[in-house]
Enzyme design. Structure first.
Site: not given
Length: 514
Positions: A95, A158, A269
């Site tokens: 990632h 997340d 957030e």
């Protein structure tokens, strides 16, 4: 001291070239290693790209280890070669955004090969429960394992389909970090294979310098093969709320209030909605369920930039009524647009794994494996308004190519002994431009990122990059600032031949140290 001087001289040159040619004898010597796993030389294209899809470097081999000893043997072998140009990079779920887990003509370690459900150990007893897992385990699998015991890690990212070692090598942040700190602040112990091929157990009490070096260390000092992660009792459910603001000052004032409360929301957030056409079309679809069929298109921004506050409160079924009262009291203190309050309730696991739901939809549409030229910044509280006025108010014209996250963090929750660097203020904001591009629009996205960075530099915003990407010594030295010399010292101590993580482009491969 001699190592430091030699390393400092070495890093004055530019970053590692992707066109290094290896000595065939060095490469052939790898085939003599006696491993539980194996080295593969014929499918190296599988490790030549990542989630960012902006950099592509072909390794010479992929190591699929079955144990930390496989990694140690390989690193020891390369270290003993001395003048070899071989480098080694740990690759988790790939990632990374700018080729950080790639090793041009080197060896990529497939860390997921270490993952083994039978070796996950949850320790429930005592005041400090923990789970011990491989560095190659995905956080989603760790969560599923700990939930069986009614426990869960305290701090998250997340997106949970990332490896433990990967996020701990950066920081690991999300909406819980204002309270518990990043994931690197919630680790009790690590097993690390250094650049010398040594397997070392370390913690804040034992081999502490290596422990803190590796946490947030961008893979420069060792490969994390095992981690002991702090746990807490897991809630059953989450009340998930979103509200809108048209005034940035009110939005940040409320965010900062929420992260200051000892007893408040468990997750804070936010994101920016820029659509000059007026129709709001990028509220994350995972928020809306058949039970909560809200259509974002019913809102019209009248050309204004809007700011969405996203908050969540954990609860169990037996205290649902009390939670409703707490939430109502907290919301009464905020200054959002009243008609924009939307709430949903869902299981804790589903909330934490919410981004994966979006991933499944994007994959089905062929929109997941595309370039992701993301830019993640940490902006000081003192300059966030100047930043927003220029970037959200002028430079960007829409946010339809990906979310723009923004939320505050408390510096006191970060351990300054780790390698991670943050702005030097009590409160700073994560601002993440999570864009997706086509091949044709990639250069436009990268150019936009450069303009944002140039503004920060010119106006003295004082930002730090999260998941940083630089290519020269001076840029990296500026990033680490007064901690640069400590970073260099740790490199000389734990990876003196600069074998590890060449894709970060911090230290060129050293031939040898006398």
């Amino acid at each position: 001291m001699k190592l430091l001087i030699l390393l400092a001289a070495l890093i004055s040159s530019h970053h590692v070239s992707a066109t290094l040619e290896l000595d065939s004898a060095d490469l052939s010597s790898l085939k003599t290693l006696n491993l539980e796993g194996y080295l593969s030389f014929h499918d190296t294209h599988l490790a030549s790209r990542d989630f960012g899809d902006c950099y592509h470097s072909l390794p010479s081999a992929i190591l699929r280890p079955k144990s930390p000893q496989d990694i140690a043997k390989t690193l020891q072998h390369v270290f003993d070669l001395g003048p070899s140009k071989l480098t080694i990079a740990a690759r988790g779920h790939a990632h990374s955004l700018r080729g950080q887990a790639q090793a041009p003509h080197g060896i990529v370690v497939n860390m997921e090969s270490l993952a083994d459900p039978k070796k996950r150990r949850v320790h429930e007893g005592g005041k400090s429960p923990y789970v011990e897992v491989s560095g190659g385990e995905l956080w989603i699998d760790v969560l599923r394992q700990t939930l069986k015991c009614g426990l869960a890690p305290r701090s998250w990212t997340d997106y949970l389909h990332l490896t433990v070692g990967g996020t701990l090598s950066n920081a690991g942040i999300s909406g819980q970090a204002f309270r518990y700190g990043p994931q690197i602040s919630n680790v009790y112990q690590l097993e690390v294979v250094t650049g010398k091929g040594e397997v070392v157990n370390c913690s804040a009490q034992k081999n502490a310098d290596l422990f803190h070096a590796v946490l947030g260390g961008l893979g420069q000092f060792g490969i994390i093969t095992k981690a002991r992660i702090a746990l807490e009792p897991a809630p059953e459910m989450v009340k998930w709320i979103r509200v809108l603001y048209s005034d940035f000052s009110l939005f940040t004032k409320d965010q900062e209030l929420l992260i200051s409360l000892e007893k408040g929301f468990d997750y804070v957030e936010g994101f920016v909605i820029i659509n000059r056409n007026g129709i709001l079309n990028n509220w994350r679809s995972s928020f809306f369920t058949p039970e909560n069929p809200i259509q974002a298109s019913r809102f019209n921004s009248n050309g204004r930039t809007l700011y969405c506050l996203e908050i969540a409160k954990n609860f169990d079924f037996n205290n649902a009524n009390a939670t409703d009262q707490e939430v109502e009291s907290l919301l009464a203190q905020l200054s959002f647009i009243p008609s924009t309050l939307f709430s949903s309730e869902l299981p804790y696991l589903d909330f934490l794994d919410r981004v994966h739901a979006s991933e499944v939809k994007l994959r089905a549409q062929g929109l997941w494996e595309v370039p992701h030229p993301w830019l993640n910044l940490l902006i000081p509280q003192s300059t966030i308004h100047d930043f927003a006025e220029e970037i959200f108010g002028k430079l960007l014209t829409d946010s339809s190519n990906g979310p723009i996250l923004i939320y505050p963090l408390n510096k006191e929750k970060w351990d300054n002994r780790t390698s991670a660097v943050t702005p030097n203020e009590d409160i700073f904001y994560l601002v993440a431009f999570l864009s997706s591009s086509t091949v044709d629009s990639l250069e436009h996205s990268l150019s936009q990122n450069r303009r944002i960075l140039e503004f920060c530099e010119k106006q003295g915003i004082g930002m730090k990059q999260y998941l940083p990407h630089y290519t020269t010594k001076s840029e990296w030295a500026a990033h680490f600032s007064h901690r640069w010399q400590e970073f260099v010292r740790r490199k000389a101590a734990y990876d003196p031949l600069a074998i590890l993580a060449p894709g970060q482009r911090i230290f060129p491969k050293a031939n040898a140290f006398a």
